[in-house]
Structure formats: C-alpha cells, structure tokens
Design an enzyme around this catalytic site. Structure first.
Site, PDB file in Angstrom:
ATOM      1  N   CYS A   1       0.815  -1.231   0.000  1.00 53.99           N
ATOM      2  CA  CYS A   1       0.000   0.000   0.000  1.00 53.99           C
ATOM      3  C   CYS A   1       0.847   1.278   0.000  1.00 53.99           C
ATOM      4  CB  CYS A   1      -0.955   0.003   1.192  1.00 53.99           C
ATOM      5  SG  CYS A   1      -2.109  -1.368   1.140  1.00 53.99           S
TER       6      CYS A   1
ATOM      7  N   HIS B   1      -3.541   7.212   2.765  1.00 52.92           N
ATOM      8  CA  HIS B   1      -3.907   5.889   2.245  1.00 52.92           C
ATOM      9  C   HIS B   1      -5.293   5.547   2.783  1.00 52.92           C
ATOM     10  CE1 HIS B   1      -3.970   1.806   1.096  1.00 52.92           C
ATOM     11  NE2 HIS B   1      -3.707   1.315   2.295  1.00 52.92           N
TER      12      HIS B   1
ATOM     13  N   ASN C   1     -10.055  -0.035  -0.124  1.00 48.99           N
ATOM     14  CA  ASN C   1      -8.590   0.050  -0.080  1.00 48.99           C
ATOM     15  C   ASN C   1      -8.036  -0.451  -1.419  1.00 48.99           C
ATOM     16  OD1 ASN C   1      -5.861  -0.365   0.295  1.00 48.99           O
ATOM     17  ND2 ASN C   1      -6.061  -1.350   2.293  1.00 48.99           N
TER      18      ASN C   1
END
Ligand code: ACO
Length: 342
Positions: free
Chosen positions: A133, A269, A299
C-alpha cells in the site's frame, strides 16, 4: 538539493523558490476505476457480513472490481493517459516510468515496461516498486530523486493494483476491505518547490501480520492453483498502523520545521476511516481538510493515495500552492509520507 535542517527559515522557503536548485513538481494527475461496482449489499450475499458492520468498522460503502480479463496495466494505462493529458505534455516527453504495484500483470516484464509499450514510449528507464500500500509514496520519492539529480526531467509515477485477484472471496475479514484502481501523476523538473520531503520506512519484523504467503520461489503451487490469498491479522495491523502513521506525521513536520496548521490537506492511504480519523486528529486537522475516498473506492493499495489526490485536484479542493501531506501504511510493514507543495 534540499535536506531537512539545511534551510533555517523553512516558512520563508515555502513562500520563495530557490532558482539555483532543481525541484520536482506534480504537473498532472489522473485516476481510473474499473466499471464493475461491488456494494456492501452484494457482499452480504457472498459472506456472513452486514452493510452496517462494514460501514462502521471500515467506512467502505462500495468498491470497484476489475473484470476477469482486466489487468493492473489496463488500469494504469487509463490513469496515466489522464495524468499526461492534464499535464499538457505528450507521452514521448516522459523519460522515467515508475509503478508502485504488488499485483503486476505477469512476473516479468515489469508492469512499467508493459505500460511503456502501451504509451508508445521507448528507451527511458521503467520499473516497478513493490511496497504494497505504500508503493506510490515510495515511487514518488524515487522519481523525485531522479529529477533532483538531473537523471530525469518528466516522470510518470503510478500506483496501480488489482488486489481483487488475490483475495479469498470466502474470507469476510479481508474481502470487504479491498478494491481495484489506478492513480498517476506526472512529475516534472522545475525551479519551483514541489516535493518538499519524503520519509520512507519498513520493518520486516511484522511480515506475518499481513501477507500473501506464496510466490515464485516459495509455494509456487499456490500461484498455479489460484490459492495465493491475502492473510491479515486486521486488529494487530490496525494498532501498529495508527501508531506508526502518528509518528510519521511528527517526523515530516519536524524535518520541515512546520507546525500542524501549515498542512492544508491530508491525502492519506484509504485503508480504514478510523485509521484516517486518528491521523487527522494527530494533525488537529478537521475532516473537511482530509481527502476521503475509502467509502467509494475501498482500499485500492498503491492506487489509493494518487486516486484520492486526483479526485481532490479535479473537484477543485486542492489548489496550486497548497501544502499536502501524503501518507501510507501497508504490508511489510512499509510506511511513508511525502510533503508536497502542489
Ligand atoms: N463482517 C462481520 N463481522 C466481521 C467481519 C465482517 N466482514 N470481519 C470480521 N468480523 C468479525 C470478527 O470475526 C470478529 O468477531 P469475534 O469478535 O466474534 O471474533 C469481530 O468482527 C471483530 O473483528 P476484528 O478483526 O477485531 O475487527 P476490527 O474492529 O479490528 O476491524 C478491520 C477489522 C476493519 C480489518 C481493521 O482491523 C483494520 O482496518 N485493520 C487495518 C487494515 C490495514 O490498514 N491494512 C494495511 C493496509 S492493507 C495492505 O497493505 C494490503
């Protein structure tokens, strides 16, 4: 080149560009989401979960999922074309391509090379960065360093992932969290300050908490039979993520001699609304100054920060001159932040 501590009055530096230095600036942004939308109601039909649980524990309402034959490079290409268009340059001016991705189309060539061919660009350096990520944050820092040292002048920096392809769709603890997408920026050499500082970290000690335990040289049968899935001890990851992101906020502010109120926008994020809220609180930032897409995108791993940036640039919230804090946390663990004067 700017290094933290080398500029006494940093606030003056923010206002005044030093024309003796090469900086890198974001000149264009782009984003792309696959057409197919998977709602929480859809997931209720697939696993033992509820819309209420997903919303309250994660903030996700819907996510986009790539079609079976749609690849990470397909998404990256769409996002890149938009970023190039918004930068007002032609693709053949690009002299560096970096993609943050954990879900490359094939083992090799790199997705960056595949993208290079799609865009009809030839000869420049092109490579992938694997930091899960945090991939885009890493890629942006690397591109910034190429530009500041004169090794590149116009970089295409992409975050793209199709984590849906490595999700166990019977595991309710992970399948509700993720979505697919791509975000891209064009980063150009400039005499005006752009990327102000980057802070990258990793600690492999935490590898067991978040992983896909299969690959080329370990358990390749899982790749062959399609059972290489994300495994996460969500609760443990959550605690470390909140603490770590709190620390990286302090590190970034301290390195730049900034106060919390100097940050105009947090572009985090998009893993979980509760993690983002905790980081905003650490910055004393009202949620109106936080770009939130987790509800609409889920996500999307390395894509989440550049996608969120593109959304807020295009809807006019983020304006030229604003100070942005980009941050991410992901498998590895990896984590990092970029401080950007947009
Ligand atoms: N629906 C209903 N119940 C569920 C679901 C679901 N989809 N998933 C889990 N539960 C249950 C669990 O079984 C558990 O039940 P029990 O108490 O009977 O055992 C209960 O809900 C609580 O589970 P927790 O895992 O403790 O839930 P938590 O509040 O921690 O939320 C979540 C889980 C959303 C995953 C959270 O921990 C989180 O966001 N973690 C961080 C994720 C992250 O940031 N990852 C890093 C980036 S991702 C990357 O790098 C690829």
């Amino acid at each position: 080149m700017y290094h933290s501590g080398s500029v006494r009055n940093w606030k003056k530096y923010l206002q005044k560009d030093n024309h003796d230095l090469i900086y890198s600036r974001i000149t264009g942004t782009g984003g792309y989401l696959p057409e197919h939308v998977l709602t929480n109601a859809d997931l209720e039909q697939m696993v033992d979960t509820t819309d209420e649980w997903i919303r309250t524990r994660t903030g996700v309402v819907k996510r986009h999922i790539a079609a079976e034959n749609e690849t990470t490079c397909d998404l990256a290409e769409q996002a890149s074309r938009k970023a190039i268009e918004s930068a007002g340059i032609s693709a053949n001016e690009i002299d560096l391509i970096i993609i943050g991705t954990t879900t490359p189309d094939v083992i090799f060539p790199s997705t960056a090379c595949l993208l290079q061919q799609r865009l009809d660009i030839h000869g420049c350096a092109a490579f992938d960065v694997q930091a899960v990520c945090t991939g885009f944050i890493y890629a942006l820092d690397i591109a910034d360093k190429f530009i500041r040292t004169g090794s590149a002048t116009k970089a295409l920096v992409v975050g793209a992932d199709t984590l849906s392809k490595i999700i166990d769709w019977t595991d309710r603890s992970t399948c509700v969290l993720f979505g697919d997408g791509a975000g891209a920026v064009v980063l150009e050499a400039s005499d005006k300050a752009g990327i102000l500082s980057s802070h990258l970290h990793a600690d492999g000690e935490y590898q067991e908490l978040l992983k896909v335990p299969a690959g080329i040289s370990l358990d390749p049968d899982k790749l062959r039979d399609g059972s290489a899935y994300i495994q996460m001890q969500g609760n443990e990851v959550f605690k470390v993520a909140v603490n770590t992101l709190g620390r990286i906020v302090d590190e970034t502010l301290d390195a730049n001699h900034l106060e919390k109120e100097d940050i105009d926008w947090l572009v985090p994020h998009q893993a979980n609304t509760r993690i983002i809220t905790a980081t905003a609180k650490k910055l004393n930032l009202s949620m109106e100054r936080v770009v939130m897409t987790v509800d609409q995108h889920g996500n999307t791993s390395a894509a989440s920060v550049p996608l969120a940036l593109d959304v807020a640039v295009r809807d006019g919230r983020i304006k030229r001159g604003d100070i942005l804090l980009l941050e991410a946390f992901g498998g590895g663990f990896t984590w990092g932040a970029n401080l950007v004067k947009y």
